[in-house]
Write a protein that holds these residues in place. Sequence first.
Motif, PDB file in Angstrom:
ATOM      1  N   ILE A 172       5.331  -2.217 -10.169  1.00  0.00           N
ATOM      2  CA  ILE A 172       4.251  -1.758  -9.308  1.00  0.00           C
ATOM      3  C   ILE A 172       3.398  -2.937  -8.874  1.00  0.00           C
ATOM      4  CG2 ILE A 172       2.182  -0.303  -9.207  1.00  0.00           C
ATOM      5  CD1 ILE A 172       3.591   1.471 -11.362  1.00  0.00           C
ATOM      6  N   ALA A 173       3.158  -3.023  -7.575  1.00  0.00           N
ATOM      7  CA  ALA A 173       2.251  -4.028  -7.020  1.00  0.00           C
ATOM      8  C   ALA A 173       1.658  -3.430  -5.758  1.00  0.00           C
ATOM      9  CB  ALA A 173       2.995  -5.324  -6.696  1.00  0.00           C
ATOM     10  N   SER A 174       0.362  -3.171  -5.765  1.00  0.00           N
ATOM     11  CA  SER A 174      -0.213  -2.447  -4.623  1.00  0.00           C
ATOM     12  C   SER A 174      -1.717  -2.643  -4.546  1.00  0.00           C
ATOM     13  CB  SER A 174       0.098  -0.954  -4.749  1.00  0.00           C
ATOM     14  OG  SER A 174      -0.470  -0.225  -3.684  1.00  0.00           O
ATOM     15  N   PRO A 233      -1.333  -7.390  -7.396  1.00  0.00           N
ATOM     16  CA  PRO A 233      -2.365  -6.588  -8.055  1.00  0.00           C
ATOM     17  C   PRO A 233      -1.905  -5.137  -8.193  1.00  0.00           C
ATOM     18  CG  PRO A 233      -2.805  -6.677  -5.711  1.00  0.00           C
ATOM     19  CD  PRO A 233      -1.504  -7.416  -5.920  1.00  0.00           C
ATOM     20  N   THR A 234      -2.498  -4.387  -9.099  1.00  0.00           N
ATOM     21  CA  THR A 234      -2.285  -2.940  -9.185  1.00  0.00           C
ATOM     22  C   THR A 234      -3.657  -2.297  -9.078  1.00  0.00           C
ATOM     23  OG1 THR A 234      -0.320  -3.187 -10.579  1.00  0.00           O
ATOM     24  CG2 THR A 234      -1.398  -1.035 -10.575  1.00  0.00           C
ATOM     25  N   THR A 289       0.815  -1.214   0.000  1.00  0.00           N
ATOM     26  CA  THR A 289       0.000   0.000   0.000  1.00  0.00           C
ATOM     27  C   THR A 289       0.851   1.266   0.000  1.00  0.00           C
ATOM     28  OG1 THR A 289      -0.256  -0.452   2.370  1.00  0.00           O
ATOM     29  CG2 THR A 289      -2.159  -0.872   0.957  1.00  0.00           C
ATOM     30  N   LEU A 290       0.300   2.291  -0.636  1.00  0.00           N
ATOM     31  CA  LEU A 290       0.965   3.584  -0.774  1.00  0.00           C
ATOM     32  C   LEU A 290       0.713   4.424   0.469  1.00  0.00           C
ATOM     33  CD1 LEU A 290       2.416   5.732  -2.551  1.00  0.00           C
ATOM     34  CD2 LEU A 290       0.130   6.366  -3.400  1.00  0.00           C
ATOM     35  N   ASN A 291       1.808   4.836   1.113  1.00  0.00           N
ATOM     36  CA  ASN A 291       1.705   5.731   2.257  1.00  0.00           C
ATOM     37  C   ASN A 291       2.720   6.847   2.100  1.00  0.00           C
ATOM     38  OD1 ASN A 291       4.085   4.296   2.814  1.00  0.00           O
ATOM     39  ND2 ASN A 291       3.780   4.462   5.015  1.00  0.00           N
ATOM     40  N   THR A 292       2.925   7.648   3.144  1.00  0.00           N
ATOM     41  CA  THR A 292       3.839   8.783   3.023  1.00  0.00           C
ATOM     42  C   THR A 292       5.268   8.326   2.744  1.00  0.00           C
ATOM     43  OG1 THR A 292       4.020   8.758   5.443  1.00  0.00           O
ATOM     44  CG2 THR A 292       2.474  10.321   4.483  1.00  0.00           C
ATOM     45  N   THR A 293       5.701   7.251   3.392  1.00  0.00           N
ATOM     46  CA  THR A 293       7.079   6.792   3.193  1.00  0.00           C
ATOM     47  C   THR A 293       7.280   6.210   1.805  1.00  0.00           C
ATOM     48  OG1 THR A 293       7.235   6.294   5.557  1.00  0.00           O
ATOM     49  CG2 THR A 293       8.920   5.357   4.131  1.00  0.00           C
TER      50      THR A 293
END
Length: 246
Positions: free
Chosen positions: A123-125, A164-165, A96-100
């Motif tokens: 990319i995998a998220s 997954p993306t 998952t995409l977060n600030t870091t």
Amino acid sequence: MNQLEWGFYKQCPHCHHYLRLTAQQRINQVVDKNSFKQLELNMTTLNQLKVPEYDDKLAKAKDKSGLTEAMVIGTAQIKSQRVMLGVMDTNFMMGTLNTTVGEIIKQLYFEAAKHKLPVVLFIASGGARMQEGIYSLLQMNTILNAKRNFDQSKQVSINVLTDPTMGGVSASFAFEGDFVIAEKYTQIGFAGRRVIETISTEKLPIEFQDADHLKQHGLLDDVIERSEMADYIGRILKLHQEESSC
């Protein structure tokens, strides 16, 4: 493909679908041997919103993945072509995409522009990390801004969508490469099938959100088998280098 190759590429010899890879497994499959040099970044994920149990989830993700966050970047060679490489890892909170992670991706583009290197981003998220709320969503735009700055270097960028993306990642930087390709059998979309079917009350086709289906509708440049990925990326990099030198 022999038994050793099936194992190396983590592919089922019966249904041919792929297992999800760790960042290190992906690096081992794609880059030239011993060429990856990780960029060490002094970044720590903070529980800024004081979400209950988030600190525990971060600790478990670190133990499970052996990473400090869901993203690894560094320099590498792919078929003798130097690149800045970024690899997301679903073993760390589903990538998952977060600030870091956002800051790491921005650093990837900054370093690539600084050293005039092409970018290859795997990319995998599952999307934006809900425990960081609006801070995660803000990364969608700030990453795009970093990508625009990188584009001024005139270097090529290759985004490889893997399974997954989804979510805010697919809705922002995932499709913003000069070349956007996907690994075969990858699920790509925003919301999941069950959510969409519940809201729309329609039955979706079996190929919905499948990489091949997206390619047929012009959303991807190509869909590549895992065993062919390194050669394919290497050809793009070599062609780009030859074009730049003309």
